[in-house]
Design a protein around this motif. Sequence first.
Motif, PDB file in Angstrom:
ATOM      1  N   GLU A  99      -0.557 -22.360 -18.392  1.00  0.00           N
ATOM      2  CA  GLU A  99      -1.156 -22.450 -19.726  1.00  0.00           C
ATOM      3  C   GLU A  99      -2.378 -21.552 -19.828  1.00  0.00           C
ATOM      4  O   GLU A  99      -2.581 -20.855 -20.822  1.00  0.00           O
ATOM      5  CB  GLU A  99      -1.546 -23.914 -19.995  1.00  0.00           C
ATOM      6  CG  GLU A  99      -2.211 -24.155 -21.321  1.00  0.00           C
ATOM      7  CD  GLU A  99      -2.633 -25.613 -21.452  1.00  0.00           C
ATOM      8  OE1 GLU A  99      -3.826 -25.856 -21.679  1.00  0.00           O
ATOM      9  OE2 GLU A  99      -1.755 -26.491 -21.304  1.00  0.00           O
ATOM     10  N   PHE A 100      -3.224 -21.530 -18.790  1.00  0.00           N
ATOM     11  CA  PHE A 100      -4.421 -20.699 -18.791  1.00  0.00           C
ATOM     12  C   PHE A 100      -4.062 -19.222 -18.864  1.00  0.00           C
ATOM     13  O   PHE A 100      -4.661 -18.460 -19.613  1.00  0.00           O
ATOM     14  CB  PHE A 100      -5.261 -20.982 -17.544  1.00  0.00           C
ATOM     15  CG  PHE A 100      -6.572 -20.245 -17.521  1.00  0.00           C
ATOM     16  CD1 PHE A 100      -7.597 -20.592 -18.391  1.00  0.00           C
ATOM     17  CD2 PHE A 100      -6.792 -19.205 -16.632  1.00  0.00           C
ATOM     18  CE1 PHE A 100      -8.811 -19.919 -18.369  1.00  0.00           C
ATOM     19  CE2 PHE A 100      -7.999 -18.527 -16.606  1.00  0.00           C
ATOM     20  CZ  PHE A 100      -9.006 -18.887 -17.478  1.00  0.00           C
ATOM     21  N   ASN A 101      -3.044 -18.806 -18.131  1.00  0.00           N
ATOM     22  CA  ASN A 101      -2.614 -17.408 -18.150  1.00  0.00           C
ATOM     23  C   ASN A 101      -2.003 -17.004 -19.482  1.00  0.00           C
ATOM     24  O   ASN A 101      -2.213 -15.898 -19.968  1.00  0.00           O
ATOM     25  CB  ASN A 101      -1.617 -17.135 -17.021  1.00  0.00           C
ATOM     26  CG  ASN A 101      -2.280 -17.133 -15.668  1.00  0.00           C
ATOM     27  OD1 ASN A 101      -3.450 -16.821 -15.539  1.00  0.00           O
ATOM     28  ND2 ASN A 101      -1.530 -17.519 -14.653  1.00  0.00           N
ATOM     29  N   GLU A 102      -1.232 -17.897 -20.097  1.00  0.00           N
ATOM     30  CA  GLU A 102      -0.533 -17.575 -21.347  1.00  0.00           C
ATOM     31  C   GLU A 102      -1.467 -17.539 -22.556  1.00  0.00           C
ATOM     32  O   GLU A 102      -1.200 -16.831 -23.512  1.00  0.00           O
ATOM     33  CB  GLU A 102       0.576 -18.600 -21.606  1.00  0.00           C
ATOM     34  CG  GLU A 102       1.733 -18.470 -20.645  1.00  0.00           C
ATOM     35  CD  GLU A 102       2.750 -19.589 -20.786  1.00  0.00           C
ATOM     36  OE1 GLU A 102       2.520 -20.526 -21.579  1.00  0.00           O
ATOM     37  OE2 GLU A 102       3.776 -19.532 -20.086  1.00  0.00           O
ATOM     38  N   GLU A 103      -2.543 -18.281 -22.539  1.00  0.00           N
ATOM     39  CA  GLU A 103      -3.412 -18.392 -23.715  1.00  0.00           C
ATOM     40  C   GLU A 103      -4.639 -17.496 -23.653  1.00  0.00           C
ATOM     41  O   GLU A 103      -5.604 -17.734 -24.368  1.00  0.00           O
ATOM     42  CB  GLU A 103      -3.840 -19.844 -23.884  1.00  0.00           C
ATOM     43  CG  GLU A 103      -2.689 -20.781 -24.172  1.00  0.00           C
ATOM     44  CD  GLU A 103      -3.140 -22.221 -24.286  1.00  0.00           C
ATOM     45  OE1 GLU A 103      -4.311 -22.520 -23.996  1.00  0.00           O
ATOM     46  OE2 GLU A 103      -2.308 -23.054 -24.663  1.00  0.00           O
ATOM     47  N   LYS A 104      -4.637 -16.469 -22.853  1.00  0.00           N
ATOM     48  CA  LYS A 104      -5.814 -15.633 -22.654  1.00  0.00           C
ATOM     49  C   LYS A 104      -6.359 -15.050 -23.959  1.00  0.00           C
ATOM     50  O   LYS A 104      -7.565 -15.085 -24.196  1.00  0.00           O
ATOM     51  CB  LYS A 104      -5.512 -14.515 -21.658  1.00  0.00           C
ATOM     52  CG  LYS A 104      -6.712 -13.666 -21.378  1.00  0.00           C
ATOM     53  CD  LYS A 104      -6.467 -12.659 -20.296  1.00  0.00           C
ATOM     54  CE  LYS A 104      -7.755 -11.890 -20.068  1.00  0.00           C
ATOM     55  NZ  LYS A 104      -7.720 -11.084 -18.889  1.00  0.00           N
ATOM     56  N   VAL A 105      -5.514 -14.535 -24.808  1.00  0.00           N
ATOM     57  CA  VAL A 105      -5.967 -13.907 -26.046  1.00  0.00           C
ATOM     58  C   VAL A 105      -6.610 -14.943 -26.968  1.00  0.00           C
ATOM     59  O   VAL A 105      -7.647 -14.700 -27.574  1.00  0.00           O
ATOM     60  CB  VAL A 105      -4.792 -13.195 -26.759  1.00  0.00           C
ATOM     61  CG1 VAL A 105      -5.218 -12.652 -28.104  1.00  0.00           C
ATOM     62  CG2 VAL A 105      -4.251 -12.083 -25.881  1.00  0.00           C
ATOM     63  N   GLU A 106      -6.034 -16.122 -27.043  1.00  0.00           N
ATOM     64  CA  GLU A 106      -6.533 -17.166 -27.937  1.00  0.00           C
ATOM     65  C   GLU A 106      -7.816 -17.823 -27.439  1.00  0.00           C
ATOM     66  O   GLU A 106      -8.677 -18.188 -28.223  1.00  0.00           O
ATOM     67  CB  GLU A 106      -5.469 -18.259 -28.096  1.00  0.00           C
ATOM     68  CG  GLU A 106      -4.185 -17.769 -28.693  1.00  0.00           C
ATOM     69  CD  GLU A 106      -3.071 -18.793 -28.556  1.00  0.00           C
ATOM     70  OE1 GLU A 106      -3.345 -19.946 -28.191  1.00  0.00           O
ATOM     71  OE2 GLU A 106      -1.915 -18.419 -28.805  1.00  0.00           O
ATOM     72  N   ARG A 107      -7.970 -17.977 -26.161  1.00  0.00           N
ATOM     73  CA  ARG A 107      -9.051 -18.796 -25.617  1.00  0.00           C
ATOM     74  C   ARG A 107     -10.281 -18.027 -25.192  1.00  0.00           C
ATOM     75  O   ARG A 107     -11.341 -18.584 -25.059  1.00  0.00           O
ATOM     76  CB  ARG A 107      -8.539 -19.617 -24.446  1.00  0.00           C
ATOM     77  CG  ARG A 107      -8.139 -18.731 -23.290  1.00  0.00           C
ATOM     78  CD  ARG A 107      -7.990 -19.479 -22.000  1.00  0.00           C
ATOM     79  NE  ARG A 107      -7.218 -18.669 -21.069  1.00  0.00           N
ATOM     80  CZ  ARG A 107      -7.719 -17.651 -20.390  1.00  0.00           C
ATOM     81  NH1 ARG A 107      -8.968 -17.305 -20.542  1.00  0.00           N
ATOM     82  NH2 ARG A 107      -6.948 -16.964 -19.567  1.00  0.00           N
ATOM     83  N   GLY A 108     -10.177 -16.753 -24.874  1.00  0.00           N
ATOM     84  CA  GLY A 108     -11.307 -16.019 -24.321  1.00  0.00           C
ATOM     85  C   GLY A 108     -11.383 -16.215 -22.811  1.00  0.00           C
ATOM     86  O   GLY A 108     -10.391 -16.552 -22.172  1.00  0.00           O
ATOM     87  N   PRO A 109     -12.581 -16.036 -22.219  1.00  0.00           N
ATOM     88  CA  PRO A 109     -12.698 -16.074 -20.760  1.00  0.00           C
ATOM     89  C   PRO A 109     -12.691 -17.477 -20.147  1.00  0.00           C
ATOM     90  O   PRO A 109     -12.676 -17.615 -18.928  1.00  0.00           O
ATOM     91  CB  PRO A 109     -14.039 -15.387 -20.503  1.00  0.00           C
ATOM     92  CG  PRO A 109     -14.822 -15.665 -21.744  1.00  0.00           C
ATOM     93  CD  PRO A 109     -13.827 -15.660 -22.868  1.00  0.00           C
ATOM     94  N   ILE A 110     -12.743 -18.521 -20.977  1.00  0.00           N
ATOM     95  CA  ILE A 110     -12.740 -19.895 -20.459  1.00  0.00           C
ATOM     96  C   ILE A 110     -11.810 -20.769 -21.287  1.00  0.00           C
ATOM     97  O   ILE A 110     -11.416 -20.410 -22.393  1.00  0.00           O
ATOM     98  CB  ILE A 110     -14.149 -20.539 -20.464  1.00  0.00           C
ATOM     99  CG1 ILE A 110     -14.643 -20.744 -21.909  1.00  0.00           C
ATOM    100  CG2 ILE A 110     -15.136 -19.723 -19.661  1.00  0.00           C
ATOM    101  CD1 ILE A 110     -15.843 -21.645 -22.030  1.00  0.00           C
TER     102      ILE A 110
END
Length: 189
Positions: A99-110
């Motif tokens: 989930e952390f890898n897939e949502e990089k664009v949406e979430r930012g660095p954290i």
Amino acid sequence: MGKRIFVIAISCLGILFTLYFFTFLSSEPTHLAIPTTSLEESICKKVTEQFGDCQRILMFDARSNLVFIESSSGIIPVLTNQEFTDFKKFIYPIMDFQEFNEEKVERGPINWRADNHVQEDFSIIYGFAEDGAKTIVINSEGNIQPNRFLVRDNLWVWYAIFKNDVQLPVDVTVYDGDGQIIYGEKAGE
């Protein structure tokens, strides 16, 4: 006269020492309960039952009685008792690697999660951070900086414990190594 007082004082000390010595020898020894399995083994067993596997324990936090465990799917925070001898509960949701890898664009660095009801007087904010996120400030909770630890290259876990409920949504500001805001309030997020 001085010798007589000295002899009496030594005799009294000798009697007191003898009484003290025999009192401790005659008392029952203290029996400590030694667990048959280590905390790591017992927690990993519960993690394996619940999530399929337990790769390793990443960190013990003595102040909050938390243990962070890595499984193949993510990081699982676990609450223990004060002595770290007994498992209390899993803290949900787990931190999912995919989930952390897939949502990089949406979430930012954290990313972050919050649980206001782990137990009475115990709330937590926790999440993943990329290596570029050098400083995290939780603005909505009095501008505190959370604890963090390295999982592996470019992946950190950060968390903060509170006695009261966490104000949601959590407002955070993230700074890079040069002190520049890369996510949050002033960066337009």
